[in-house]
Design a protein around this motif. Structure first.
Motif, PDB file in Angstrom:
ATOM      1  N   LEU A  73      32.016  40.751 -33.792  1.00 24.90           N
ATOM      2  CA  LEU A  73      32.083  41.912 -33.876  1.00 24.90           C
ATOM      3  C   LEU A  73      32.895  42.720 -35.083  1.00 24.90           C
ATOM      4  CD1 LEU A  73      32.852  42.748 -29.970  1.00 24.90           C
ATOM      5  CD2 LEU A  73      30.800  43.233 -31.126  1.00 24.90           C
ATOM      6  N   ARG A  74      33.640  41.647 -35.851  1.00 23.38           N
ATOM      7  CA  ARG A  74      34.279  42.129 -36.794  1.00 23.38           C
ATOM      8  C   ARG A  74      33.687  41.951 -38.086  1.00 23.38           C
ATOM      9  NH1 ARG A  74      38.306  39.213 -34.035  1.00 23.38           N
ATOM     10  NH2 ARG A  74      38.110  37.346 -35.116  1.00 23.38           N
ATOM     11  N   ARG A  75      32.723  41.143 -38.105  1.00 18.86           N
ATOM     12  CA  ARG A  75      32.081  41.059 -39.506  1.00 18.86           C
ATOM     13  C   ARG A  75      31.348  42.353 -39.896  1.00 18.86           C
ATOM     14  NH1 ARG A  75      28.306  35.561 -38.621  1.00 18.86           N
ATOM     15  NH2 ARG A  75      30.078  34.113 -38.939  1.00 18.86           N
ATOM     16  N   ALA A  76      31.602  42.416 -41.369  1.00 19.21           N
ATOM     17  CA  ALA A  76      31.141  43.694 -41.947  1.00 19.21           C
ATOM     18  C   ALA A  76      29.705  44.267 -41.719  1.00 19.21           C
ATOM     19  CB  ALA A  76      31.297  43.590 -43.491  1.00 19.21           C
ATOM     20  N   ASN A  77      28.666  42.986 -41.793  1.00 20.48           N
ATOM     21  CA  ASN A  77      27.492  43.245 -41.370  1.00 20.48           C
ATOM     22  C   ASN A  77      27.180  42.620 -39.988  1.00 20.48           C
ATOM     23  OD1 ASN A  77      26.808  44.703 -43.530  1.00 20.48           O
ATOM     24  ND2 ASN A  77      26.544  42.844 -44.838  1.00 20.48           N
ATOM     25  N   PHE A  78      26.726  43.097 -38.979  1.00 24.80           N
ATOM     26  CA  PHE A  78      26.659  42.631 -37.717  1.00 24.80           C
ATOM     27  C   PHE A  78      25.590  41.439 -37.717  1.00 24.80           C
ATOM     28  CE2 PHE A  78      24.946  42.456 -33.184  1.00 24.80           C
ATOM     29  CZ  PHE A  78      26.311  41.907 -32.533  1.00 24.80           C
ATOM     30  N   ASP A  79      25.695  40.023 -37.504  1.00 26.84           N
ATOM     31  CA  ASP A  79      24.793  39.100 -37.578  1.00 26.84           C
ATOM     32  C   ASP A  79      24.266  38.886 -36.163  1.00 26.84           C
ATOM     33  OD1 ASP A  79      23.393  36.665 -37.596  1.00 26.84           O
ATOM     34  OD2 ASP A  79      25.131  35.768 -38.789  1.00 26.84           O
ATOM     35  N   VAL A  80      23.105  39.436 -36.001  1.00 31.88           N
ATOM     36  CA  VAL A  80      22.376  39.144 -34.573  1.00 31.88           C
ATOM     37  C   VAL A  80      22.345  37.752 -34.218  1.00 31.88           C
ATOM     38  CG1 VAL A  80      20.524  39.849 -33.119  1.00 31.88           C
ATOM     39  CG2 VAL A  80      21.359  41.607 -34.764  1.00 31.88           C
ATOM     40  N   ASP A  81      21.919  36.883 -35.030  1.00 31.60           N
ATOM     41  CA  ASP A  81      21.672  35.446 -34.608  1.00 31.60           C
ATOM     42  C   ASP A  81      22.845  34.810 -34.264  1.00 31.60           C
ATOM     43  OD1 ASP A  81      19.012  35.638 -35.154  1.00 31.60           O
ATOM     44  OD2 ASP A  81      19.150  34.870 -37.065  1.00 31.60           O
ATOM     45  N   PHE A  82      24.174  35.027 -35.139  1.00 24.47           N
ATOM     46  CA  PHE A  82      25.469  34.460 -34.464  1.00 24.47           C
ATOM     47  C   PHE A  82      25.860  35.027 -33.041  1.00 24.47           C
ATOM     48  CE2 PHE A  82      30.181  34.576 -34.438  1.00 24.47           C
ATOM     49  CZ  PHE A  82      30.374  33.375 -34.896  1.00 24.47           C
ATOM     50  N   ALA A  83      25.857  36.427 -33.087  1.00 22.95           N
ATOM     51  CA  ALA A  83      26.089  37.214 -31.720  1.00 22.95           C
ATOM     52  C   ALA A  83      25.419  36.706 -30.579  1.00 22.95           C
ATOM     53  CB  ALA A  83      25.844  38.701 -31.760  1.00 22.95           C
ATOM     54  N   GLU A  84      23.854  36.377 -30.800  1.00 19.91           N
ATOM     55  CA  GLU A  84      23.066  35.950 -29.788  1.00 19.91           C
ATOM     56  C   GLU A  84      23.357  34.597 -29.483  1.00 19.91           C
ATOM     57  OE1 GLU A  84      18.838  36.800 -30.607  1.00 19.91           O
ATOM     58  OE2 GLU A  84      19.283  38.492 -29.268  1.00 19.91           O
TER      59      GLU A  84
END
Length: 168
Positions: A73-84
């Motif tokens: 959630l803190r990343r400047a660009n939301f990384d969907v793969d990392f989040a999933e």
């Protein structure tokens, strides 16, 4: 799932973990094996050893997942793969650790889930504070299980298919 939906799911999952972590941590800070098993037989002492071990594992899994969701959630660009992947780990590690504790000090009995009664059944009669901590966090892990069911199987299937396509 869209990036916006994954992000919202990460936020709500993190909030739910906050409650569970706080409740488990509070219990573990206030209760130790000698307190729980004072003047008990050896079988009861072993039972509480297993219970506390399972609770500590659940706390660690929940804290690690909480941190990974925070990173996502803190990343400047939301990384969907990392989040999933972080959401998958919440389901795989936290939800499964809660509902299938290694030492089996309690089990979920689905027959009670639809009756309005508690679905968690303890193997032994336990102290009220032990029962209370599990009952307090049960709803949280039930909600996480419902929210993250997709990550139980569909997420892995999707990843395998992507992996096969990239190797072809």
């Amino acid at each position: 799932m869209s990036a916006v939906n994954v992000q919202k799911l990460c936020e709500s999952t993190r909030e739910k973990l906050t409650f569970a972590i706080g409740r488990i941590e509070s219990f573990l800070n206030e209760h130790a094996l000698p307190q729980l098993s004072a003047e008990q037989d050896e079988e009861t002492v072993q039972y509480y050893k297993g219970f506390l071990s399972d609770l500590r594992h659940l706390l660690v899994f929940s804290e690690v997942s909480y941190e990974k969701l925070g990173i996502a959630l803190r990343r400047a660009n939301f990384d969907v793969d990392f989040a999933e992947k972080a959401l998958y780990n919440v389901y795989h590690d936290c939800v499964n650790s809660f509902f299938y504790p290694k030492n089996e000090s309690y089990v979920e009995d689905g027959r009670y889930a639809y009756t309005g009664q508690d679905a968690i059944r303890f193997r032994k009669n336990v102290l009220p504070e032990v029962r209370a901590v599990i009952m307090d966090i049960t709803k949280t892990y039930e909600e996480l299980r419902d929210d993250l069911t997709y990550y139980e199987s569909d997420y892995l299937t999707q990843r395998r298919m992507q992996s096969r396509r990239s190797h072809a």
